[in-house]
Every structure is written in structure tokens, then in C-alpha cells.
Design a protein around this motif. Structure first.
Motif, PDB file in Angstrom:
ATOM      1  N   SER A  95       0.845  -1.193   0.000  1.00 59.00           N
ATOM      2  CA  SER A  95       0.000   0.000   0.000  1.00 59.00           C
ATOM      3  C   SER A  95       0.879   1.241   0.000  1.00 59.00           C
ATOM      4  CB  SER A  95      -0.906   0.005   1.240  1.00 59.00           C
ATOM      5  OG  SER A  95      -0.131  -0.009   2.423  1.00 59.00           O
ATOM      6  N   GLY A  96       0.627   2.128  -0.926  1.00 60.91           N
ATOM      7  CA  GLY A  96       1.388   3.369  -0.974  1.00 60.91           C
ATOM      8  C   GLY A  96       2.600   3.268  -1.875  1.00 60.91           C
ATOM      9  N   ARG A  97       2.943   4.385  -2.459  1.00 57.85           N
ATOM     10  CA  ARG A  97       4.058   4.412  -3.416  1.00 57.85           C
ATOM     11  C   ARG A  97       5.389   4.141  -2.745  1.00 57.85           C
ATOM     12  NH1 ARG A  97       7.575   8.326  -5.016  1.00 57.85           N
ATOM     13  NH2 ARG A  97       6.584   9.858  -3.661  1.00 57.85           N
ATOM     14  N   ARG A  98       5.504   4.532  -1.453  1.00 63.53           N
ATOM     15  CA  ARG A  98       6.801   4.404  -0.794  1.00 63.53           C
ATOM     16  C   ARG A  98       6.863   3.167   0.110  1.00 63.53           C
ATOM     17  NH1 ARG A  98       5.631   9.774   0.152  1.00 63.53           N
ATOM     18  NH2 ARG A  98       5.324   9.354   2.376  1.00 63.53           N
ATOM     19  N   TRP A  99       5.917   2.228  -0.032  1.00 63.01           N
ATOM     20  CA  TRP A  99       5.944   1.052   0.830  1.00 63.01           C
ATOM     21  C   TRP A  99       7.226   0.251   0.594  1.00 63.01           C
ATOM     22  CZ3 TRP A  99       6.562  -4.157   0.406  1.00 63.01           C
ATOM     23  CH2 TRP A  99       6.248  -4.922   1.540  1.00 63.01           C
ATOM     24  N   ARG A 100       7.837  -0.183   1.677  1.00 65.34           N
ATOM     25  CA  ARG A 100       9.042  -1.010   1.586  1.00 65.34           C
ATOM     26  C   ARG A 100       8.995  -2.088   2.654  1.00 65.34           C
ATOM     27  NH1 ARG A 100      12.985   1.085  -1.677  1.00 65.34           N
ATOM     28  NH2 ARG A 100      12.694   3.255  -2.303  1.00 65.34           N
ATOM     29  N   ARG A 101       9.644  -3.220   2.356  1.00 62.40           N
ATOM     30  CA  ARG A 101       9.807  -4.260   3.365  1.00 62.40           C
ATOM     31  C   ARG A 101      10.871  -3.801   4.351  1.00 62.40           C
ATOM     32  NH1 ARG A 101       9.052  -9.968   3.330  1.00 62.40           N
ATOM     33  NH2 ARG A 101       8.626  -9.913   1.083  1.00 62.40           N
ATOM     34  N   VAL A 102      10.548  -3.823   5.635  1.00 62.36           N
ATOM     35  CA  VAL A 102      11.466  -3.384   6.684  1.00 62.36           C
ATOM     36  C   VAL A 102      11.841  -4.598   7.535  1.00 62.36           C
ATOM     37  CG1 VAL A 102      11.810  -1.856   8.660  1.00 62.36           C
ATOM     38  CG2 VAL A 102      10.443  -1.087   6.707  1.00 62.36           C
ATOM     39  N   ILE A 103      13.137  -4.837   7.664  1.00 60.30           N
ATOM     40  CA  ILE A 103      13.641  -5.967   8.443  1.00 60.30           C
ATOM     41  C   ILE A 103      14.460  -5.419   9.597  1.00 60.30           C
ATOM     42  CG2 ILE A 103      15.152  -7.986   8.418  1.00 60.30           C
ATOM     43  CD1 ILE A 103      14.362  -8.410   5.514  1.00 60.30           C
ATOM     44  N   ALA A 104      14.072  -5.802  10.806  1.00 66.61           N
ATOM     45  CA  ALA A 104      14.785  -5.370  12.007  1.00 66.61           C
ATOM     46  C   ALA A 104      15.824  -6.420  12.384  1.00 66.61           C
ATOM     47  CB  ALA A 104      13.812  -5.165  13.164  1.00 66.61           C
ATOM     48  N   ILE A 105      17.002  -5.946  12.781  1.00 64.59           N
ATOM     49  CA  ILE A 105      18.092  -6.836  13.176  1.00 64.59           C
ATOM     50  C   ILE A 105      18.470  -6.530  14.621  1.00 64.59           C
ATOM     51  CG2 ILE A 105      20.518  -7.405  12.786  1.00 64.59           C
ATOM     52  CD1 ILE A 105      20.076  -7.024   9.842  1.00 64.59           C
ATOM     53  N   ASP A 106      18.515  -7.576  15.429  1.00 65.78           N
ATOM     54  CA  ASP A 106      18.880  -7.384  16.835  1.00 65.78           C
ATOM     55  C   ASP A 106      19.320  -8.724  17.412  1.00 65.78           C
ATOM     56  OD1 ASP A 106      19.339  -6.003  19.143  1.00 65.78           O
ATOM     57  OD2 ASP A 106      17.281  -6.111  19.870  1.00 65.78           O
ATOM     58  N   GLY A 107      20.096  -8.662  18.480  1.00 68.41           N
ATOM     59  CA  GLY A 107      20.592  -9.861  19.134  1.00 68.41           C
ATOM     60  C   GLY A 107      19.854 -10.156  20.420  1.00 68.41           C
TER      61      GLY A 107
END
Length: 369
Positions: A95-107
Motif C-alpha cells: 500500500s502506498g508508493r513508498r511502501w518497503r519491506r522493513v527488516i529489524a536486526i537485533d541480538g
């Protein structure tokens, strides 16, 4: 499950590998938190359920299941199970022109698990914030930290998704490393990372920017749990010669968090860099992506500790600690793929409907629930 390498001596095999691993996966999906609980779960089933899992006649005793799960390759098991869950997960609506998959990285440290030298097991995970699922993890090597594990984790994520093109990775200040920024950019992805004193030059540069002259790009206020929090986002493209002293950084971001709890107000400022230009990442996007970093804490680590009691599990033999973590990740991924928001409730339901759970895991039809 049959494609996972069998670590057992062929002369002593009594139970199929796929049956043993499917039993462990189903048991944890039904709420089992220890190896003993996994064995108890299968023994409490009725004979038709044993047949579905591939057992005829006898069942493995707890020590047999434990010996297998402390020797199987945890990385290979993780890849197989994650690929299976992703195959049955509905695609995320864009949804939306600027939609992106966001992946969080943490330990995360598994506090109850110990290695032979007494050290605690430490895992670095990649969490897809759009689906609420774990894509991959890397166990931190002996006498090391999360930084060298970053690139191997990207390799595993790329193997699952096929490409990292246009993905946004969000991470805490530990990963504000120039090598990380270059590695992410080389794969066609983007990095949004907090900057603190571990990068003193960049941190000082970010703090010294004329923020008072930068207009507020986005402001959001949330209330709940006796707390009122306002987040104000400002972003600016640094056009001076040399720009920001961090590779591929396109924008400097300042997020001011003002919290009021029981009449007491506190304020803190966080500085970040992002490798997307302003036309592709507006302040409203930046604020949402910065908050998504906490998804891995709230939707993964909290669930692991509270629902699956991960920190209390004292797995200390072979690959047992990492395999147990893979099984917990698989359970969370499976229930989220079914649209479940409350994982604790989902495990209780799965335990009451064991036959449906076994059918879903053992069936080759990907949409079986």
C-alpha cells in the motif's frame, strides 16, 4: 524435514528423521517449552495421531528425542522450516508508493543456555516487521560479538527472499558500522541505523546540525498504560561538501521522544542516518521505520521469554540451545502465518486441536490450517 542431514549412526536408527523433527515442531507449536515436554506431548496423543507422524508400534523415549535434537544442524533446520512457513504465508499487500519491506536486526542472549566453556548462547536475528516472522538467525561465534555476524545474516536473509533489493534494514547503534553500510548498499538495500558515541565523529556531526531551523516533519502522540508519548521527527539532507561522515548516508534524522508518566515528563533525543533520499523516505516513513526496530523486542523477544520461557530453558548440550530456538521461531512464524496476534492463545488452541496441527505440518498442501 527429510532433507535435513541425519546425524545418527545408520546402524542404530529406529525412527524416521522426518517423524522425529515433525514431532518436535508440532510440540513447540502446541506450547512445549522443553525437550521433556516435547516427548510428553507426543506420548499423550492417540494412536491415529502417532501414525500421522510416522510412528508405528513404539514411540521414542525422551532421551532418544533429546539426543537427536542436540546433534542436528540448527542452521539447516532453520532454513528448511522457515522456507516451509514462508511458502504458506500470504503475501503482504503493498500500500502506498513508498511502501518497503522493513527488516529489524537485533541480538538476544539465551540466559539459561550455556556453552561448554560456560558462556551464554547469543543469537542475532532478522525479523520481518511486515509479517511478524523470523527470516534467519546467526549464532555469535566464540569470543566475538554481533558485528562479524551481520554479513552472514544478510546471506541467510538473501537466501530466503531471493534478493535484498530495495529492503530497508533497521538496527541499533551497535551496527552503525561503515562496513555494514557498504555491505547493505552493495546488495541494493538500505540501512537505517541509530548513531551514538561508538561513532563519535558522526555523532558529533549529527548533534551539531542546525536542528532548530529544520521544520518538524512528523509528530505523533500515543497514550496507554498510564503513559503519554509524543514523537517528533525532523529530517534533513546534508548538502555540505562530503555530506555526512558515514557511507551512503543520505539523510540525518532526529527523533525527540517526550514521555509523561504520572505527571513526570522526560525527553530524549535519538540521532539516526538513513541511506534513502528525501523523495523516497519522508519523515512519516522514517518515524514508522524507527519504531519498527522495536517490533523485534515486542513481537519476538518478549514472546520468546514470556510464552515459551526461553530464558528459563537450560539447554546446554551440542546444538540443543540453537535447535530449541529454531523450534520456537518456527512456532511463532507458523501462528503468525495463520493470522494469530496472540501467540500464547494460539499455542493453547493448537494443543487442544492436535490432529489439525499434525495435519497442517505433515500435509504437502500449503494452505492446510
Amino acid at each position: 524435514m527429510a532433507v535435513v542431514a541425519d546425524p545418527r549412526d545408520p546402524r542404530g536408527i529406529r525412527y524416521p528423521l522426518a517423524s522425529m523433527l515433525a514431532t518436535a515442531v508440532c510440540a513447540v507449536m502446541a506450547g512445549a517449552c522443553t525437550f521433556a515436554a516435547m516427548a510428553d506431548w507426543v506420548r499423550d496423543l492417540d494412536p491415529p495421531a502417532w501414525v500421522k507422524l510416522g510412528f508405528t508400534g513404539k514411540l521414542p523415549v525422551p532421551s532418544t528425542l533429546w539426543r537427536l535434537l542436540t546433534r542436528v544442524d540448527d542452521t539447516e533446520l532453520s532454513v528448511v522450516v522457515t522456507r516451509w512457513v514462508r511458502a504458506r504465508t500470504a503475501s503482504v499487500p503493498v500500500s502506498g508508493r513508498r511502501w518497503r519491506r522493513v527488516i529489524a536486526i537485533d541480538g538476544k542472549v539465551l540466559r539459561g543456555a550455556k556453552l561448554p566453556d560456560g558462556r551464554q548462547v547469543h543469537l542475532l536475528s532478522a525479523f520481518d516487521t511486515s509479517t511478524g516472522t523470523v527470516l534467519a538467525y546467526v549464532q555469535i561465534a566464540v569470543k566475538s560479538n554481533e558485528i562479524p555476524a551481520f554479513t552472514p545474516l544478510l546471506d541467510l536473509v538473501a537466501a530466503q527472499l531471493g534478493s535484498l533489493e530495495a529492503i530497508v534494514f533497521v538496527a541499533d547503534a551497535l551496527h552503525a558500522q561503515t562496513a555494514h553500510a557498504r555491505e547493505v548498499a552493495s546488495r541494493g538495500a538500505y540501512l537505517m541505523v541509530a548513531v551514538k558515541a561508538n561513532q563519535p565523529t558522526v555523532f558529533a556531526q549529527l548533534k551539531s546540525l542546525p536542528w532548530a531551523q529544520v521544520p518538524v516533519g512528523d509528530r505523533r502522540t500515543d497514550t496507554g498504560h498510564g503513559r503519554r508519548e509524543t514523537r517528533t521527527v525532523k529530517a534533513v539532507t546534508v548538502a555540505t561538501p562530503g555530506g555526512l561522515g558515514f557511507p551512503h548516508a543520505e539523510q540525518a534524522v532526529r527523533i525527540t521522544r517526550t514521555r509523561t508518566v504520572k505527571g513526570k515528563t522526560t525527553r530524549e533525543m535519538a540521532y539516526l542516518t538513513v541511506s534513502l533520499p528525501a523523495e523516497d523516505a519522508q519523515p512519516v516513513d522514517l518515524g514508522a521505520w524507527a519504531r519498527s526496530e522495536w517490533h523485534i523486542e515486542n513481537r519476538l523477544h518478549w514472546v520468546l521469554d514470556v510464552t515459551f520461557r526461553e530464558d528459563a530453558h537450560q539447554a546446554r548440550t551440542g546444538t540443543g540451545p540453537a535447535v530449541a530456538s529454531v523450534l520456537r521461531h518456527a512456532a511463532i512464524n507458523y501462528h503468525r502465518s495463520n493470522g494469530e496476534a496472540n501467540i500464547a492463545r494460539a499455542t493453547r488452541r493448537a494443543n487442544r486441536r492436535s490432529n489439525d496441527l499434525i495435519d497442517a505440518v505433515t500435509s504437502s498442501y500449503t494452505t492446510t490450517q
